[in-house]
Design a protein around this motif. Structure first.
Motif, PDB file in Angstrom:
ATOM      1  N   GLN A 240       0.847  -1.191   0.000  1.00 40.87           N
ATOM      2  CA  GLN A 240       0.000   0.000   0.000  1.00 40.87           C
ATOM      3  C   GLN A 240       0.883   1.242   0.000  1.00 40.87           C
ATOM      4  OE1 GLN A 240      -2.683   0.356   3.328  1.00 40.87           O
ATOM      5  NE2 GLN A 240      -3.928   1.910   2.330  1.00 40.87           N
ATOM      6  N   THR A 241       0.643   2.101  -0.964  1.00 44.15           N
ATOM      7  CA  THR A 241       1.387   3.362  -1.055  1.00 44.15           C
ATOM      8  C   THR A 241       0.462   4.533  -0.776  1.00 44.15           C
ATOM      9  OG1 THR A 241       0.971   3.744  -3.407  1.00 44.15           O
ATOM     10  CG2 THR A 241       2.812   2.289  -2.850  1.00 44.15           C
ATOM     11  N   GLN A 242       1.033   5.724  -0.745  1.00 43.53           N
ATOM     12  CA  GLN A 242       0.241   6.918  -0.466  1.00 43.53           C
ATOM     13  C   GLN A 242      -0.849   7.152  -1.512  1.00 43.53           C
ATOM     14  OE1 GLN A 242       3.485   6.635   0.161  1.00 43.53           O
ATOM     15  NE2 GLN A 242       3.144   6.749   2.361  1.00 43.53           N
ATOM     16  N   THR A 243      -0.605   6.720  -2.741  1.00 41.96           N
ATOM     17  CA  THR A 243      -1.595   6.937  -3.802  1.00 41.96           C
ATOM     18  C   THR A 243      -2.787   5.998  -3.692  1.00 41.96           C
ATOM     19  OG1 THR A 243      -0.382   5.443  -5.274  1.00 41.96           O
ATOM     20  CG2 THR A 243       0.150   7.788  -5.401  1.00 41.96           C
ATOM     21  N   PHE A 245      -4.630   5.681  -0.978  1.00 44.68           N
ATOM     22  CA  PHE A 245      -5.592   6.228  -0.028  1.00 44.68           C
ATOM     23  C   PHE A 245      -6.697   6.999  -0.752  1.00 44.68           C
ATOM     24  CE2 PHE A 245      -1.946   5.621   2.754  1.00 44.68           C
ATOM     25  CZ  PHE A 245      -2.535   5.175   3.929  1.00 44.68           C
ATOM     26  N   ASN A 249      -7.271  12.731   2.734  1.00 45.37           N
ATOM     27  CA  ASN A 249      -6.432  12.046   3.713  1.00 45.37           C
ATOM     28  C   ASN A 249      -5.339  13.012   4.177  1.00 45.37           C
ATOM     29  OD1 ASN A 249      -3.732  11.521   2.264  1.00 45.37           O
ATOM     30  ND2 ASN A 249      -5.239  10.798   0.750  1.00 45.37           N
ATOM     31  N   PHE A 251      -2.219  12.655   4.120  1.00 46.93           N
ATOM     32  CA  PHE A 251      -0.919  12.480   3.477  1.00 46.93           C
ATOM     33  C   PHE A 251      -0.822  13.180   2.121  1.00 46.93           C
ATOM     34  CE2 PHE A 251      -2.319   8.542   5.613  1.00 46.93           C
ATOM     35  CZ  PHE A 251      -1.515   8.628   6.743  1.00 46.93           C
ATOM     36  N   GLY A 252      -1.977  13.549   1.559  1.00 43.06           N
ATOM     37  CA  GLY A 252      -1.977  14.087   0.207  1.00 43.06           C
ATOM     38  C   GLY A 252      -1.263  15.419   0.071  1.00 43.06           C
ATOM     39  N   TYR A 273      10.359  11.650   5.045  1.00 45.73           N
ATOM     40  CA  TYR A 273       9.194  11.292   4.224  1.00 45.73           C
ATOM     41  C   TYR A 273       9.628  10.439   3.025  1.00 45.73           C
ATOM     42  CZ  TYR A 273       5.005  11.867   1.357  1.00 45.73           C
ATOM     43  OH  TYR A 273       3.887  11.646   0.594  1.00 45.73           O
ATOM     44  N   THR A 277       8.498   6.596   2.074  1.00 51.74           N
ATOM     45  CA  THR A 277       7.607   6.361   0.934  1.00 51.74           C
ATOM     46  C   THR A 277       8.280   5.715  -0.275  1.00 51.74           C
ATOM     47  OG1 THR A 277       7.982   8.631   0.148  1.00 51.74           O
ATOM     48  CG2 THR A 277       6.086   8.257   1.603  1.00 51.74           C
ATOM     49  N   ARG A 281       6.870   2.587  -2.921  1.00 55.63           N
ATOM     50  CA  ARG A 281       6.646   2.905  -4.337  1.00 55.63           C
ATOM     51  C   ARG A 281       7.508   2.008  -5.224  1.00 55.63           C
ATOM     52  NH1 ARG A 281       7.079   8.378  -2.724  1.00 55.63           N
ATOM     53  NH2 ARG A 281       9.059   8.568  -3.871  1.00 55.63           N
TER      54      ARG A 281
END
Length: 361
Positions: A240-243, A245, A249, A251-252, A273, A277, A281
């Motif tokens: 699961q990555t930040q994209t 979510f 959220n 983190f965006g 960070y 991340t 990725r």
């Protein structure tokens, strides 16, 4: 053909005197019979479950299609039709179907052969994504199954149970989703009543597909049966990555928050960070590459005319359906003390059957 016509005639007569039905939610009696049906469809040498179905008769077996996929249709004594989807076989191409684990959109079109394009919809949500290998299997199986279900419907059938174990369980998610969306689109009779048991199933798609499936089968009509000691429901590997979510959220817009900090803090936060991340990725890109493009190259000879669709840049997989947990007892654990000798010790139908027998009636 004569056997099929006989059974269809029997189906019509049975519906003149019987009212087929199934209840919402899990039924121990129903599941045990479905596992007996599943065992009758398995041709792998490592299963030991040899029980015959008690109140169901097979009337159709599909040819082997796609990536070594096959389906059976059974008639239960009360008139319910059971669609049983075969799981992984000894054939290498069957295993490649599992390893072909890049994600594609849950709604789209895929060229499976030179003359067959599978237009599919497994979800409404635009962010929903599913496993490409099992999408291929679903496309080939539905082409074989639909004419048979149409014949059953004309004979009076209105209740359909979909079941699969292991890879068959993964296929049961997608087959059920497609049938339900075809109902919404008027391509499959709306008065078919559907219920699904995905047994020992791996994860079929991402979180948004799981949400959609659970909404489609709300009320206990989409069950996933799990042995907590079984590793298969834990795959495919999830990153699961930040994209992945939802857009709303914390983190965006994190870099905008960093800009409000002093220069020193900003440098430290940006460094931390990126350290957090970048690995996810990178892992996601590698999984998509090797479980997509690389495996696709191994399938070319098995699928002449197949054209790979674009992959979704995600490998976030999620369990779907209403979970039914088969909790092992002391006797079960004592019988299975050395799993290192057999990685499928807790996965095969006999393990699930034994645990289901422990459930209250």
């Amino acid at each position: 053909m004569k056997k099929l016509l006989f059974v269809l005639c029997f189906t019509w007569l049975s519906f003149a005197t019987l009212q087929a039905q199934f209840t919402e939610g899990f039924s121990k009696t129903e599941y045990l019979e479905l596992m007996r049906i599943t065992a009758a469809s398995i041709d792998t040498p490592w299963t030991k479950l040899q029980l015959k179905p008690l109140y169901s008769d097979i009337f159709y077996r599909s040819p082997v299609v796609g990536l070594d996929n096959q389906a059976d249709l059974w008639l239960r004594d009360d008139g319910v039709i059971v669609l049983s989807l075969r799981g992984t076989t000894q054939n290498n191409i069957s295993w490649l179907e599992n390893f072909y684990a890049a994600q594609i959109p849950a709604k789209g079109s895929i060229q499976l052969t030179g003359d067959y394009r599978f237009d599919y919809q497994f979800a409404d949500e635009s962010r929903a994504a599913v496993h490409i290998g099992w999408t291929i299997g679903t496309g080939f199986l539905l082409r074989e199954i639909m004419p048979q279900l149409d014949s059953c419907y004309r004979a009076g059938a209105r209740y359909l149970l979909v079941v699969g174990h292991s890879q068959g369980g993964a296929l049961s998610f997608l087959v059920s989703s497609q049938l339900r969306y075809w109902q919404k689109q008027g391509k499959f009779p709306i008065d078919w009543q559907l219920k699904t048991y995905a047994s020992a199933a791996p994860k079929p798609g991402n979180l948004y597909y799981a949400y959609d499936y659970e909404q489609l089968t709300f009320g206990g009509f989409g069950l996933t049966v799990l042995n907590p000691l079984d590793w298969v429901p834990e795959v495919p590997v999830t990153v699961q990555t930040q994209t992945d979510f939802n857009p709303t959220n914390p983190f965006g817009d994190v870099k905008a928050v960093f800009k409000k900090q002093s220069f020193g803090k900003r440098l430290a936060l940006n460094y931390a960070y990126k350290r957090l991340t970048k690995p996810t990725r990178r892992a996601q890109k590698n999984y998509t590459k090797y479980l997509g493009k690389t495996v696709n190259g191994l399938l070319i000879t098995a699928l002449p005319g197949y054209v790979a669709p674009p992959y979704v840049p995600s490998t976030m997989y999620m369990r779907a359906g209403s979970p039914i947990i088969l909790t092992p007892d002391a006797a079960y654990l004592q019988e299975r003390t050395d799993p290192s000798k057999n990685v499928f010790l807790h996965h095969m139908p006999e393990a699930y059957y034994k645990l289901a027998e422990l459930l209250p009636d």
